[in-house]
Design a protein around this motif. Structure first.
Motif, short mmCIF file in Angstrom:
data_model
loop_
_atom_site.label_atom_id
_atom_site.label_comp_id
_atom_site.label_asym_id
_atom_site.label_seq_id
_atom_site.Cartn_x
_atom_site.Cartn_y
_atom_site.Cartn_z
N MET A 9 0.80 -1.22 0.07
CA MET A 9 0.11 0.10 -0.03
C MET A 9 0.94 1.29 -0.03
O MET A 9 1.83 1.06 0.73
CB MET A 9 -0.86 -0.05 1.41
CG MET A 9 -1.48 1.29 1.34
SD MET A 9 -2.82 1.06 3.03
CE MET A 9 -3.23 2.98 2.84
N PRO A 10 0.66 2.31 -0.75
CA PRO A 10 1.47 3.54 -0.76
C PRO A 10 1.24 4.33 0.28
O PRO A 10 0.09 4.12 1.12
CB PRO A 10 1.02 4.12 -2.22
CG PRO A 10 -0.38 3.80 -2.40
CD PRO A 10 -0.35 2.36 -1.92
N THR A 11 2.31 5.06 0.64
CA THR A 11 2.20 5.96 1.95
C THR A 11 1.96 7.46 1.48
O THR A 11 2.09 7.86 0.30
CB THR A 11 3.50 6.01 2.55
OG1 THR A 11 4.58 6.37 1.88
CG2 THR A 11 3.65 4.41 3.19
N GLU A 12 1.95 8.27 2.31
CA GLU A 12 1.46 9.50 1.92
C GLU A 12 2.84 10.20 1.13
O GLU A 12 2.63 10.99 0.17
CB GLU A 12 1.17 10.63 3.15
CG GLU A 12 0.92 11.85 2.71
CD GLU A 12 0.53 12.71 4.02
OE1 GLU A 12 0.21 14.06 3.86
OE2 GLU A 12 0.25 12.16 5.13
N VAL A 13 3.63 10.03 1.84
CA VAL A 13 5.14 10.14 1.26
C VAL A 13 5.44 9.85 -0.37
O VAL A 13 5.93 10.60 -1.01
CB VAL A 13 6.56 9.80 1.99
CG1 VAL A 13 7.53 10.17 1.49
CG2 VAL A 13 6.56 10.44 3.66
N ALA A 14 5.05 8.57 -0.36
CA ALA A 14 5.20 8.22 -1.72
C ALA A 14 4.22 8.75 -2.76
O ALA A 14 4.62 8.87 -3.69
CB ALA A 14 4.75 6.55 -1.73
N LEU A 15 3.07 9.22 -2.26
CA LEU A 15 2.24 9.82 -3.10
C LEU A 15 2.97 11.49 -3.44
O LEU A 15 2.63 11.71 -4.78
CB LEU A 15 0.67 10.06 -2.60
CG LEU A 15 -0.26 9.15 -2.36
CD1 LEU A 15 -1.32 9.40 -1.63
CD2 LEU A 15 -0.66 8.51 -4.00
N LEU A 16 3.56 11.87 -2.64
CA LEU A 16 4.17 13.36 -2.66
C LEU A 16 5.17 13.18 -3.61
O LEU A 16 5.65 13.99 -4.18
CB LEU A 16 4.45 13.98 -1.26
CG LEU A 16 3.51 14.28 -0.43
CD1 LEU A 16 4.00 14.77 0.81
CD2 LEU A 16 2.77 15.58 -1.01
N GLU A 17 6.05 12.17 -3.72
CA GLU A 17 7.20 11.76 -4.31
C GLU A 17 7.00 11.22 -5.81
O GLU A 17 7.92 11.35 -6.88
CB GLU A 17 8.03 10.78 -3.53
CG GLU A 17 8.59 11.70 -2.31
CD GLU A 17 9.46 12.93 -2.29
OE1 GLU A 17 9.84 13.16 -3.55
OE2 GLU A 17 9.16 13.68 -1.40
#
Length: 238
Positions: free
Chosen positions: A1-9
């Motif tokens: 599952m993606p994390t918030e940081v992953a979405l930002l990056e």
């Protein structure tokens, strides 16, 4: 599952979420222009509760991405045509005046706004949108896992059914053969009964003819008896 940081990056991960524009209104009401399709930069800033300059900086840093998701800049005749349509819609809604841009107008779609929500780091509203997306995806993954488990159980049951059907196959074949044999016997019985019916009809006709002959003979015998009695009566008188 993606994390918030992953979405930002990750642009690729953000691209996977672009169809979820429904989350915007679930977090906060997004006020659209009268056409129901576009919002201006200041409207986007108002939604995320940040400055207009913050929104502009984000779109400048990720220009190609936001343009891919619907960002457009109108100038010249395109701008005049759009503003004429907006003025007409604005007046139809009973509003006093539509704020018109002098030289150019940047327009965002819901996809663009969602795109910016996945890029803005210093906005509580943007963080809420990202959290909502991630929670919804986690819920979807949980539901998928549950569904996958149920499908696996069904497949296991079907495997057992398949074995049972394989064992049942020879039994069904034997039953089919017995039914075919029974059908043949019933057909033969029908043929015998039909033949017997025809024979009985012939017998009935023979009996009818015999009755006719017996009746004729009895009549003749009766006449002969009468004649005999008459002759005997005549001899007695002599």
């Amino acid at each position: 599952m993606p994390t918030e940081v992953a979405l930002l990056e990750s642009r690729a991960l953000r691209g996977e979420q672009m169809g979820r524009v429904d989350v915007l209104d679930k977090v906060k009401s997004l006020v659209m222009l009268p056409d129901g399709i576009h919002v201006r930069t200041e409207d986007v800033a108002r939604y995320f509760e940040v400055s207009t300059e913050t929104v502009k900086k984000v779109t400048q840093r990720h220009r190609a991405e936001v343009e891919e998701n619907g960002l457009v800049v109108l100038r010249g005749s395109d701008l005049r045509l759009f503003q004429r349509d907006m003025v007409s819609l604005w007046e139809r809604e009973g509003r006093e005046s539509y704020p018109q841009a002098a030289t150019q107008l940047t327009l965002h779609t819901r996809r663009t706004v969602l795109n910016i929500a996945l890029l803005l780091r210093d906005s509580d509203i943007a963080r809420c949108v990202r959290t909502y997306l991630l929670d919804a995806e986690e819920s979807l993954r949980t539901q998928y896992a549950s569904l996958d488990h149920r499908v696996t159980r069904i497949e296991s049951c079907l495997t057992g059914v398949g074995s049972a059907l394989q064992e049942l196959g020879p039994v069904l074949v034997r039953m089919s053969e017995r039914l075919d044999s029974l059908d043949r016997k019933v057909e033969m019985t029908h043929q015998v009964v039909g033949a017997m019916s025809l024979r009985l009809t012939d017998v009935q006709q023979d009996v009818g003819r015999l009755d006719g002959r017996l009746d004729g003979r009895m009549d003749a015998f009766g006449k002969q008896l009468k004649d005999l009695r008459r002759r005997n009566g005549q001899r007695g008188q002599r």
